[in-house]
Design a protein around this motif. Structure first.
Motif, PDB file in Angstrom:
ATOM      1  N   ASP A  27      82.048  64.755  19.880  1.00 57.20           N
ATOM      2  CA  ASP A  27      81.158  65.554  20.196  1.00 57.20           C
ATOM      3  C   ASP A  27      80.813  65.434  21.685  1.00 57.20           C
ATOM      4  N   MET A  28      80.762  64.240  22.480  1.00 53.88           N
ATOM      5  CA  MET A  28      81.392  64.253  23.991  1.00 53.88           C
ATOM      6  C   MET A  28      81.907  65.197  24.172  1.00 53.88           C
ATOM      7  N   LEU A  29      83.150  64.714  24.554  1.00 49.99           N
ATOM      8  CA  LEU A  29      84.329  65.852  24.452  1.00 49.99           C
ATOM      9  C   LEU A  29      84.699  67.246  24.277  1.00 49.99           C
ATOM     10  N   LEU A  30      84.092  67.171  23.062  1.00 55.49           N
ATOM     11  CA  LEU A  30      83.732  68.690  22.734  1.00 55.49           C
ATOM     12  C   LEU A  30      82.595  69.355  23.204  1.00 55.49           C
ATOM     13  N   HIS A  31      82.045  68.771  24.394  1.00 59.22           N
ATOM     14  CA  HIS A  31      80.527  68.583  25.447  1.00 59.22           C
ATOM     15  C   HIS A  31      79.246  68.881  24.596  1.00 59.22           C
ATOM     16  N   ASN A  32      79.053  68.972  22.644  1.00 60.23           N
ATOM     17  CA  ASN A  32      78.866  69.248  22.065  1.00 60.23           C
ATOM     18  C   ASN A  32      76.964  68.114  22.645  1.00 60.23           C
ATOM     19  N   PRO A  33      76.176  68.143  22.398  1.00 62.47           N
ATOM     20  CA  PRO A  33      74.968  67.280  22.541  1.00 62.47           C
ATOM     21  C   PRO A  33      74.731  66.340  21.257  1.00 62.47           C
ATOM     22  N   VAL A  34      74.065  65.611  22.223  1.00 61.70           N
ATOM     23  CA  VAL A  34      74.657  64.331  20.761  1.00 61.70           C
ATOM     24  C   VAL A  34      72.957  63.697  21.038  1.00 61.70           C
ATOM     25  N   ASP A  35      72.572  62.603  20.374  1.00 64.07           N
ATOM     26  CA  ASP A  35      71.685  61.687  19.728  1.00 64.07           C
ATOM     27  C   ASP A  35      70.924  61.567  21.562  1.00 64.07           C
ATOM     28  N   THR A  36      69.675  61.704  21.369  1.00 68.01           N
ATOM     29  CA  THR A  36      69.557  61.643  23.969  1.00 68.01           C
ATOM     30  C   THR A  36      69.727  59.983  23.708  1.00 68.01           C
ATOM     31  N   ARG A  37      69.416  58.876  22.720  1.00 69.85           N
ATOM     32  CA  ARG A  37      69.713  57.629  22.800  1.00 69.85           C
ATOM     33  C   ARG A  37      70.599  56.891  22.765  1.00 69.85           C
ATOM     34  N   PHE A  38      72.128  57.793  23.112  1.00 70.42           N
ATOM     35  CA  PHE A  38      73.439  57.317  23.447  1.00 70.42           C
ATOM     36  C   PHE A  38      73.022  57.107  25.236  1.00 70.42           C
ATOM     37  N   SER A  39      72.361  57.096  25.744  1.00 69.55           N
ATOM     38  CA  SER A  39      72.466  57.222  26.676  1.00 69.55           C
ATOM     39  C   SER A  39      72.032  55.447  27.039  1.00 69.55           C
ATOM     40  N   TYR A  40      71.597  54.678  26.440  1.00 68.88           N
ATOM     41  CA  TYR A  40      71.775  52.960  26.368  1.00 68.88           C
ATOM     42  C   TYR A  40      72.893  52.447  26.650  1.00 68.88           C
ATOM     43  N   PHE A  41      73.943  53.173  26.306  1.00 65.07           N
ATOM     44  CA  PHE A  41      75.143  52.731  26.203  1.00 65.07           C
ATOM     45  C   PHE A  41      76.023  53.219  27.117  1.00 65.07           C
ATOM     46  N   HIS A  42      75.523  54.366  27.800  1.00 67.42           N
ATOM     47  CA  HIS A  42      76.693  55.139  28.756  1.00 67.42           C
ATOM     48  C   HIS A  42      76.741  54.083  29.932  1.00 67.42           C
ATOM     49  N   PRO A  43      78.212  54.439  29.459  1.00 62.72           N
ATOM     50  CA  PRO A  43      79.034  53.128  30.679  1.00 62.72           C
ATOM     51  C   PRO A  43      78.896  52.651  32.157  1.00 62.72           C
ATOM     52  N   GLU A  44      77.561  53.424  32.029  1.00 62.27           N
ATOM     53  CA  GLU A  44      77.638  53.153  34.190  1.00 62.27           C
ATOM     54  C   GLU A  44      76.221  52.965  34.179  1.00 62.27           C
ATOM     55  N   ARG A  45      75.663  52.420  32.641  1.00 63.32           N
ATOM     56  CA  ARG A  45      74.537  52.270  33.000  1.00 63.32           C
ATOM     57  C   ARG A  45      73.867  50.938  33.663  1.00 63.32           C
ATOM     58  N   GLU A  46      72.630  50.329  34.288  1.00 63.23           N
ATOM     59  CA  GLU A  46      72.814  49.077  34.090  1.00 63.23           C
ATOM     60  C   GLU A  46      72.803  48.096  33.295  1.00 63.23           C
ATOM     61  N   LEU A  47      73.074  46.440  33.511  1.00 68.67           N
ATOM     62  CA  LEU A  47      73.562  45.683  32.500  1.00 68.67           C
ATOM     63  C   LEU A  47      71.927  46.183  31.305  1.00 68.67           C
ATOM     64  N   ILE A  48      71.752  46.057  30.093  1.00 74.42           N
ATOM     65  CA  ILE A  48      70.177  46.270  29.482  1.00 74.42           C
ATOM     66  C   ILE A  48      70.087  43.985  29.323  1.00 74.42           C
ATOM     67  N   LYS A  49      68.607  44.315  29.300  1.00 77.02           N
ATOM     68  CA  LYS A  49      68.590  42.978  29.985  1.00 77.02           C
ATOM     69  C   LYS A  49      67.135  42.272  28.913  1.00 77.02           C
ATOM     70  N   ASN A  50      67.508  42.441  27.792  1.00 72.84           N
ATOM     71  CA  ASN A  50      66.386  43.243  26.454  1.00 72.84           C
ATOM     72  C   ASN A  50      66.064  41.851  26.219  1.00 72.84           C
ATOM     73  N   VAL A  51      65.969  41.140  26.941  1.00 71.17           N
ATOM     74  CA  VAL A  51      65.693  39.850  25.915  1.00 71.17           C
ATOM     75  C   VAL A  51      64.757  38.371  27.840  1.00 71.17           C
ATOM     76  N   ASP A  52      63.461  38.151  27.167  1.00 69.91           N
ATOM     77  CA  ASP A  52      62.814  37.615  28.659  1.00 69.91           C
ATOM     78  C   ASP A  52      63.206  35.690  29.391  1.00 69.91           C
ATOM     79  N   ARG A  53      63.867  35.561  29.890  1.00 69.45           N
ATOM     80  CA  ARG A  53      64.390  34.675  30.435  1.00 69.45           C
ATOM     81  C   ARG A  53      64.237  33.234  29.116  1.00 69.45           C
ATOM     82  N   GLU A  54      62.191  32.744  28.644  1.00 69.56           N
ATOM     83  CA  GLU A  54      62.065  31.727  28.531  1.00 69.56           C
ATOM     84  C   GLU A  54      62.933  31.950  27.037  1.00 69.56           C
ATOM     85  N   THR A  55      63.016  33.389  25.737  1.00 71.32           N
ATOM     86  CA  THR A  55      63.880  33.279  25.117  1.00 71.32           C
ATOM     87  C   THR A  55      65.465  33.385  25.470  1.00 71.32           C
ATOM     88  N   GLY A  56      65.451  33.995  26.183  1.00 71.42           N
ATOM     89  CA  GLY A  56      66.551  33.909  26.248  1.00 71.42           C
ATOM     90  C   GLY A  56      67.534  32.294  26.444  1.00 71.42           C
TER      91      GLY A  56
END
Ligand SMILES: Cc1cc2nc3c(=O)[nH]c(=O)nc-3n(C[C@H](O)[C@H](O)[C@H](O)COP(=O)(O)OP(=O)(O)OC[C@H]3O[C@@H](n4cnc5c(N)ncnc54)[C@H](O)[C@@H]3O)c2cc1C
Length: 483
Positions: A388-417
């Protein structure tokens, strides 16, 4: 439209297949990838379809992780229909080992996974097992607590036997080699598809879009839309290309799995431990070869260590550990099994461990990789979205989480990490026979690890986030950096 697909693993080929289903008779697809597939993660996979069995004590704590699990759960449900679509599309071109398809009577696609909780390592196994049970309850997923003694073909050594086990009927496995062969045949027999047996060295861009890809032999291949899905080597292709984009760095998650033949002791179901520090624990999965062929082949998996560059052969310690762990923790009769093949695959692993999937800021370039240890399982879902992405069709907006040029996902705080890394390192040591002489020594080792990991967090500037356990060595050696 002409689509150029770089790579020939499960992500590239399943996406090409979906594209064929969705695009018109005038469209063209060119697939560029080496026929020998050295380092292919797909060919090294077991290939299990685990969602719940992959859950750990620290799973499902962030939106990104939750979305990832949702996709994985969906993939488990979609595989039966996807496999039927592949069989139908292959028609007369099914691989010869699929020609008398046994799918409904125990063929290449089967279901049923036993997760065992034993005391071979440390308490992390217990925490992860508990988290699996909790998630099975929370999501109302079918499961049964079973007496480990009733698990078919389960004969662990006395001191490594499980004390509890759960059976998950909907989580199965496939033979990845047959699936890939099926996809190869489907694509090779479609007039719209051209397959080029070559490695891409780099991509060249002009005016904000890709102009063509260049192969090792110097051939330029051009099209309207490009999909870069070459697994772990995607990183070096991007580095050689000098494109004006900054993507999340990828590493090689070097993994070994073993194919054995176990005379008299065939598996009928997958038997595995929960995930453990550093890797996915130990698992043993039936390996289907074809109608009338031996059902005594089993895949044992899997090791994992991250590297900034490819490694072509399995480490002795990984092979020894897998053979011994499977023999002691799953079936003592494996002492008599024969080693058929050692698979070495490169899990495409990103710096924040989440996939890279999305249209890049270059107008005609989509990137799809970073599926780490469940890309095979996720392929029915991801391929649909990638097409769908190749065909320019819309996809679930949450795929923006996995965008190749995103900021690093830092979803754990330091102590827990830091807690998670220390827990993971201790588990790793216990997997390799660490035996402290007393409880104080154990505490000392833990404290030493903690100080070391705290210092590493300070060094890389991780003041309010935690380094993922898999990435510790990459940060330590300066291969992973934070801007
Ligand atoms: C030991 C092991 C066990 C695993 N077990 C499971 C499991 O049980 N279940 C599961 O879901 N997942 C499992 N995985 C993970 C899974 O294999 C990956 O997530 C998935 O296969 C990634 O697919 P891919 O197509 O992105 O990469 P790959 O399968 O690595 O494919 C990349 C392809 O690109 C080609 N290529 C490389 N360089 C170039 C180039 N320069 N130009 C063009 N083409 C190129 C390669 O030849 C290769 O065929 C396992 C992985 C390993 C290593």
């Amino acid at each position: 439209m002409k689509y150029v697909i770089i790579g020939n693993g499960i992500i590239a080929l399943s996406s090409a297949f979906r594209l064929l289903q969705k695009c018109g008779s005038q469209d063209e697809i060119v697939i560029v990838g080496p026929a020998d597939r050295v380092g292919s993660a797909t060919l090294a996979a077991a290939a299990m379809q685990n969602s719940f069995a992959e859950i750990g004590a620290h799973s499902l704590k962030s939106d990104e992780d939750f979305f990832h699990f949702e996709l994985s759960h969906k993939a488990t449900r979609e595989w039966p229909a996807f496999e039927r679509d592949l069989i139908a599309a292959a028609g007369e071109n099914l691989p010869k080992d699929c020609s008398q398809c046994e799918i409904y009577t125990g063929g290449c696609f089967e279901q049923g996974t036993y997760v065992i909780n034993n005391t071979a390592t440390d308490e992390l196994d217990d925490k992860n097992f508990k988290a699996i049970l909790q998630a099975l309850e929370d999501f109302n997923e079918q499961h049964m607590l079973v007496d480990p003694a009733d698990i078919p073909n389960y004969y662990p050594s006395q001191h490594k036997r499980a004390t509890q086990a759960v059976y998950i009927p909907n989580e199965g496995w496939l033979n990845p080699r047959l699936v890939l062969e099926k996809l190869d045949n489907i694509l090779a027999n479609d007039d719209r598809v051209t397959v080029i047996d070559a490695k891409v060295t780099h991509l060249e861009a002009e005016g904000g879009q890709i102009k063509h890809v260049v192969t090792e032999g110097g051939e330029c291949v051009s099209g309207d839309e490009y999909l870069l899905a070459a697994g772990a080597p995607t990183q070096s292709i991007l580095e050689n290309s000098k494109l004006d984009i900054e993507t999340i760095k990828m590493f090689y998650g070097i993994g070994v799995s073993l194919e054995i033949v176990s005379p008299g002791y065939p598996h009928t179901k997958c038997i595995r431990t929960p995930n453990r520090g550093g890797a996915c624990g130990v698992y043993t999965v039936p390996f289907y070869l074809g109608p009338g062929k031996s059902k005594e082949h089993i895949v044992i998996g899997a090791s994992n260590y991250l590297s900034p560059e490819p490694v072509y052969h399995g480490r002795l310690i990984s092979i020894e550990h897998l053979m011994r762990a499977a023999t002691e923790e799953i079936n003592g009769h494996f002492y008599n099994a024969q080693l058929v093949r050692t698979n070495v695959g490169w899990r495409p692993t990103s710096q924040d461990t989440f996939p890279l999937i999305g249209r890049s800021s270059l107008r005609n370039l989509t990137i799809a990789t970073g599926t780490k240890r469940d890309g095979f399982h996720m392929s029915p879902v991801l391929s649909e979205v990638i097409a769908d992405m190749l065909l320019h069709n819309p996809v679930d907006t949450r795929f923006s989480y996995f965008h190749p040029e995103r900021e690093l996902i830092k979803n754990v705080d330091r102590e827990t990490g830091i807690d998670i890394v220390v827990e993971s390192l201790m588990s790793e040591q216990y997997q390799h026979d660490y035996r402290p002489s007393n409880i104080r020594m154990n505490q000392q080792v833990r404290n030493t690890y903690r100080q070391d990991i705290e210092a590493l967090h300070d060094k890389v500037g991780a003041v309010d986030w935690g380094i993922p356990p898999e990435l510790v060595n990459m940060y330590r050696r300066g291969f992973a950096k934070v801007k």
